[in-house]
Design a protein around this motif. Structure first.
Motif, mmCIF file in Angstrom:
data_model
loop_
_atom_site.group_PDB
_atom_site.id
_atom_site.type_symbol
_atom_site.label_atom_id
_atom_site.label_comp_id
_atom_site.label_asym_id
_atom_site.label_seq_id
_atom_site.Cartn_x
_atom_site.Cartn_y
_atom_site.Cartn_z
ATOM 1 N N VAL A 119 0.867 -1.177 0.000
ATOM 2 C CA VAL A 119 0.000 0.000 0.000
ATOM 3 C C VAL A 119 0.903 1.226 0.000
ATOM 4 O O VAL A 119 1.764 1.357 0.876
ATOM 5 C CB VAL A 119 -0.929 0.019 1.232
ATOM 6 C CG1 VAL A 119 -1.916 1.177 1.129
ATOM 7 C CG2 VAL A 119 -1.671 -1.302 1.376
ATOM 8 N N ALA A 120 0.741 2.109 -0.980
ATOM 9 C CA ALA A 120 1.660 3.237 -1.121
ATOM 10 C C ALA A 120 0.917 4.486 -1.569
ATOM 11 O O ALA A 120 -0.117 4.413 -2.240
ATOM 12 C CB ALA A 120 2.760 2.903 -2.132
ATOM 13 N N LEU A 121 1.465 5.636 -1.177
ATOM 14 C CA LEU A 121 0.981 6.933 -1.626
ATOM 15 C C LEU A 121 1.968 7.515 -2.632
ATOM 16 O O LEU A 121 3.174 7.561 -2.368
ATOM 17 C CB LEU A 121 0.850 7.902 -0.446
ATOM 18 C CG LEU A 121 -0.323 7.715 0.512
ATOM 19 C CD1 LEU A 121 -0.171 8.659 1.700
ATOM 20 C CD2 LEU A 121 -1.656 7.950 -0.184
ATOM 21 N N TYR A 122 1.458 7.958 -3.778
ATOM 22 C CA TYR A 122 2.263 8.648 -4.777
ATOM 23 C C TYR A 122 1.858 10.113 -4.775
ATOM 24 O O TYR A 122 0.669 10.438 -4.790
ATOM 25 C CB TYR A 122 2.041 8.047 -6.167
ATOM 26 C CG TYR A 122 2.639 6.674 -6.336
ATOM 27 C CD1 TYR A 122 3.850 6.499 -6.997
ATOM 28 C CD2 TYR A 122 1.994 5.550 -5.834
ATOM 29 C CE1 TYR A 122 4.402 5.233 -7.163
ATOM 30 C CE2 TYR A 122 2.542 4.284 -5.987
ATOM 31 C CZ TYR A 122 3.744 4.133 -6.657
ATOM 32 O OH TYR A 122 4.290 2.888 -6.798
ATOM 33 N N PRO A 123 2.807 11.041 -4.776
ATOM 34 C CA PRO A 123 2.481 12.462 -4.611
ATOM 35 C C PRO A 123 1.967 13.090 -5.905
ATOM 36 O O PRO A 123 2.159 12.552 -7.002
ATOM 37 C CB PRO A 123 3.832 13.068 -4.228
ATOM 38 C CG PRO A 123 4.833 12.202 -4.939
ATOM 39 C CD PRO A 123 4.262 10.805 -4.876
ATOM 40 N N PRO A 124 1.326 14.262 -5.799
ATOM 41 C CA PRO A 124 0.997 15.021 -7.007
ATOM 42 C C PRO A 124 2.276 15.518 -7.674
ATOM 43 O O PRO A 124 3.280 15.773 -7.005
ATOM 44 C CB PRO A 124 0.147 16.180 -6.474
ATOM 45 C CG PRO A 124 0.528 16.299 -5.037
ATOM 46 C CD PRO A 124 0.888 14.931 -4.571
ATOM 47 N N GLN A 125 2.243 15.643 -9.000
ATOM 48 C CA GLN A 125 3.400 16.122 -9.747
ATOM 49 C C GLN A 125 2.935 17.105 -10.806
ATOM 50 O O GLN A 125 1.900 16.907 -11.436
ATOM 51 C CB GLN A 125 4.144 14.956 -10.414
ATOM 52 C CG GLN A 125 4.746 13.965 -9.438
ATOM 53 C CD GLN A 125 5.607 12.924 -10.125
ATOM 54 O OE1 GLN A 125 6.056 13.134 -11.254
ATOM 55 N NE2 GLN A 125 5.851 11.816 -9.461
ATOM 56 N N SER A 126 3.709 18.151 -10.973
ATOM 57 C CA SER A 126 3.348 19.175 -11.953
ATOM 58 C C SER A 126 4.552 19.527 -12.804
ATOM 59 O O SER A 126 5.680 19.088 -12.527
ATOM 60 C CB SER A 126 2.832 20.437 -11.236
ATOM 61 O OG SER A 126 3.907 21.134 -10.629
ATOM 62 N N ASP A 127 4.307 20.339 -13.827
ATOM 63 C CA ASP A 127 5.380 20.812 -14.695
ATOM 64 C C ASP A 127 6.269 21.828 -13.978
ATOM 65 O O ASP A 127 7.375 22.117 -14.442
ATOM 66 C CB ASP A 127 4.795 21.471 -15.951
ATOM 67 C CG ASP A 127 3.972 20.499 -16.772
ATOM 68 O OD1 ASP A 127 4.386 19.332 -16.872
ATOM 69 O OD2 ASP A 127 2.917 20.900 -17.304
ATOM 70 N N LEU A 128 5.808 22.354 -12.859
ATOM 71 C CA LEU A 128 6.550 23.390 -12.157
ATOM 72 C C LEU A 128 7.287 22.886 -10.919
ATOM 73 O O LEU A 128 8.179 23.567 -10.418
ATOM 74 C CB LEU A 128 5.601 24.529 -11.749
ATOM 75 C CG LEU A 128 4.878 25.228 -12.895
ATOM 76 C CD1 LEU A 128 3.952 26.300 -12.360
ATOM 77 C CD2 LEU A 128 5.878 25.835 -13.878
ATOM 78 N N GLY A 129 6.925 21.708 -10.426
ATOM 79 C CA GLY A 129 7.591 21.197 -9.238
ATOM 80 C C GLY A 129 6.862 20.007 -8.654
ATOM 81 O O GLY A 129 5.767 19.640 -9.102
#
Length: 250
Positions: A119-129
């Motif tokens: 069970v894992a959490l993956y973070p949000p990712q954007s073009d800016l950081g």
């Protein structure tokens, strides 16, 4: 005539001879464990998809996030269930002058071929950081569908908190900030430079004990600072998450 009789006796004896020992398939226990766990994962996926909407409706901040990013459950892969916030435009521009966008955080339940669940959490990712870690391991082991269900509400609250803290444009509450800080402190996570976390070594020790059936906590804790990254990769590979281990080792 004597030679024919000797041959017939030999053939008769061979026909009635006791069979030799039956060879055991060395791969059967692992295959059986995986097939058994398939039922657990199948049951959990049905329960989770049915109960998640009502759970999420009670989580503060979820409705606002869903309205702007969407929220989806993916279970096309038989061994995996994923809850994710969607893709959103950020109304900003990258250094190249292109419109920036962000992909939301994800909560992933994945069953390996040895009958273990990650069970894992993956973070949000954007073009800016993005945040510093690539993912946070919430737990890994032989976890029944009932136990996964019991922790579903907490996992979804952690997902909402992770989305609020990890996104560039949100204002998380103090409680959400403290929860994510706690997860980063006590859970194993993958960073750009390697693995960090688990100050008490509890999660990895539990894995080692589950694999060996013996308590080796004192020795194990003493070498974790040196062997932690290699051990996590080895455990993931052993439990069948070889694709994830390969990605993390890059």
């Amino acid at each position: 005539m004597s030679e024919d009789r000797d041959e017939s006796i030999t053939a008769r004896e061979a026909l009635h001879a006791a069979p030799g020992p039956r060879l055991q398939n060395p791969f059967y226990p692992g295959w059986r464990a995986f097939k058994d766990y398939e039922h657990e994962m199948r049951a959990f996926k049905v329960i989770a998809k049915r109960e998640a909407p009502a759970i999420c409706a009670r989580i503060g901040g979820f409705a606002e996030l869903e309205a702007y990013t969407g929220f989806h459950a993916f279970d096309e892969v038989k061994e995996t269930l994923q809850f994710s916030f969607g893709h959103r435009p950020m109304r900003r521009f990258t250094l190249e002058g292109k419109p920036a966008s962000e992909n939301g955080a994800s909560l992933v339940y994945s069953a390996g071929p040895t009958g273990h669940c990650m069970v894992a959490l993956y973070p949000p990712q954007s073009d800016l950081g993005r945040v510093h870690e690539k993912l946070i391991f919430l737990r890994i082991g032989r976890i029944s569908a009932a136990r996964l269900r019991d922790r579903l509400a907490r996992d979804l609250r952690d997902l909402v908190a992770y989305e609020m803290v990890g996104s560039l444009d949100t204002r998380p509450t103090l409680r959400q900030r403290l929860r994510v800080r706690w997860l980063r402190l006590v859970k194993y996570k993958q960073m750009d430079g390697g693995f960090t976390g688990v100050k008490t070594h509890r999660d990895i020790t539990d894995i080692a004990n589950a694999l060996s059936g013996k308590a080796a906590s004192s020795v194990f804790a003493g070498v974790m600072k040196l062997l932690g990254p290699l051990l996590v990769l080895a455990v993931l590979g052993y439990l069948g998450f070889s694709g994830l281990a390969a990605r993390l080792a890059e």
